[in-house]
Design a protein around this motif. Sequence first.
Motif, PDB file in Angstrom:
ATOM      1  N   GLY A  10     -33.098 -25.400  -9.566  1.00 18.12           N
ATOM      2  CA  GLY A  10     -31.983 -26.826  -9.900  1.00 18.12           C
ATOM      3  C   GLY A  10     -32.695 -27.729 -10.752  1.00 18.12           C
ATOM      4  O   GLY A  10     -32.697 -28.666 -11.179  1.00 18.12           O
ATOM      5  N   MET A  11     -34.371 -27.594 -10.603  1.00 11.38           N
ATOM      6  CA  MET A  11     -35.269 -28.431 -11.330  1.00 11.38           C
ATOM      7  C   MET A  11     -35.121 -28.339 -12.771  1.00 11.38           C
ATOM      8  O   MET A  11     -35.385 -29.616 -14.071  1.00 11.38           O
ATOM      9  N   SER A  12     -35.268 -27.154 -13.643  1.00 13.91           N
ATOM     10  CA  SER A  12     -35.122 -27.077 -15.762  1.00 13.91           C
ATOM     11  C   SER A  12     -34.012 -27.549 -15.365  1.00 13.91           C
ATOM     12  O   SER A  12     -33.828 -27.930 -16.885  1.00 13.91           O
ATOM     13  N   GLY A  37     -29.301 -25.427  -7.685  1.00 18.18           N
ATOM     14  CA  GLY A  37     -29.938 -24.690  -7.413  1.00 18.18           C
ATOM     15  C   GLY A  37     -28.908 -23.109  -6.831  1.00 18.18           C
ATOM     16  O   GLY A  37     -27.965 -23.597  -7.229  1.00 18.18           O
ATOM     17  N   LEU A  38     -29.545 -22.035  -7.336  1.00 18.14           N
ATOM     18  CA  LEU A  38     -28.389 -21.204  -7.745  1.00 18.14           C
ATOM     19  C   LEU A  38     -27.420 -20.476  -6.003  1.00 18.14           C
ATOM     20  O   LEU A  38     -26.675 -20.479  -5.502  1.00 18.14           O
ATOM     21  N   GLY A  39     -28.360 -21.125  -4.848  1.00 11.75           N
ATOM     22  CA  GLY A  39     -28.112 -21.472  -3.719  1.00 11.75           C
ATOM     23  C   GLY A  39     -27.021 -22.595  -2.800  1.00 11.75           C
ATOM     24  O   GLY A  39     -26.817 -22.379  -1.804  1.00 11.75           O
ATOM     25  N   VAL A  53     -24.409 -21.587 -16.906  1.00  6.94           N
ATOM     26  CA  VAL A  53     -25.900 -21.361 -15.758  1.00  6.94           C
ATOM     27  C   VAL A  53     -26.926 -21.283 -16.328  1.00  6.94           C
ATOM     28  O   VAL A  53     -27.033 -20.601 -18.169  1.00  6.94           O
ATOM     29  N   GLY A  54     -28.205 -21.335 -15.826  1.00  6.80           N
ATOM     30  CA  GLY A  54     -29.445 -21.764 -16.974  1.00  6.80           C
ATOM     31  C   GLY A  54     -30.045 -19.593 -16.917  1.00  6.80           C
ATOM     32  O   GLY A  54     -29.357 -19.062 -16.213  1.00  6.80           O
ATOM     33  N   PRO A  55     -30.233 -19.295 -18.234  1.00  2.00           N
ATOM     34  CA  PRO A  55     -30.815 -17.744 -18.604  1.00  2.00           C
ATOM     35  C   PRO A  55     -31.781 -17.184 -17.561  1.00  2.00           C
ATOM     36  O   PRO A  55     -30.946 -15.531 -17.287  1.00  2.00           O
ATOM     37  N   ALA A  81     -34.392 -23.424 -23.980  1.00  2.00           N
ATOM     38  CA  ALA A  81     -35.689 -23.582 -23.860  1.00  2.00           C
ATOM     39  C   ALA A  81     -35.695 -24.656 -25.249  1.00  2.00           C
ATOM     40  O   ALA A  81     -36.976 -25.751 -24.450  1.00  2.00           O
ATOM     41  N   ILE A  82     -34.879 -25.240 -26.056  1.00  2.00           N
ATOM     42  CA  ILE A  82     -34.853 -26.425 -26.800  1.00  2.00           C
ATOM     43  C   ILE A  82     -34.478 -27.092 -26.494  1.00  2.00           C
ATOM     44  O   ILE A  82     -34.812 -28.098 -26.692  1.00  2.00           O
ATOM     45  N   ALA A  83     -33.357 -27.313 -25.481  1.00  2.00           N
ATOM     46  CA  ALA A  83     -32.631 -28.340 -25.151  1.00  2.00           C
ATOM     47  C   ALA A  83     -31.961 -28.729 -26.365  1.00  2.00           C
ATOM     48  O   ALA A  83     -31.493 -29.637 -26.114  1.00  2.00           O
TER      49      ALA A  83
END
Length: 99
Positions: A10-12, A37-39, A53-55, A81-83
């Motif tokens: 959940g941070m990025s 986060g995933l959990g 979903v993040g890569p 990566a580059i938002a």
Amino acid sequence: MKILLVCAGGMSTSILMKKMEKYWEEQGIDLDIRAVGLGNYAEYAKEYEIILVGPQVSYKLQQIKEDTGLPTEAIPSYDYAIANTQNILKLAQKLYAQK
């Protein structure tokens, strides 16, 4: 549009979320977004319309789709990566049209 962002912790996605909020506000698009986060995605999914979903957790894409029943897609690595909020907006709009 109500979007749930999912990544490993959940941070990025929190960083990406802030940039998305700013860009979409500039575009005049109403956005309700949360990064988790995933959990934790299952406990929040029912409050949202689509999931991005993040890569780094895209390997869980199918499971997330099955668990939630929501339109779900992985954000392309480069855009993440580059938002690249413009491309992410296009992806979100495509998913939103599927709901």
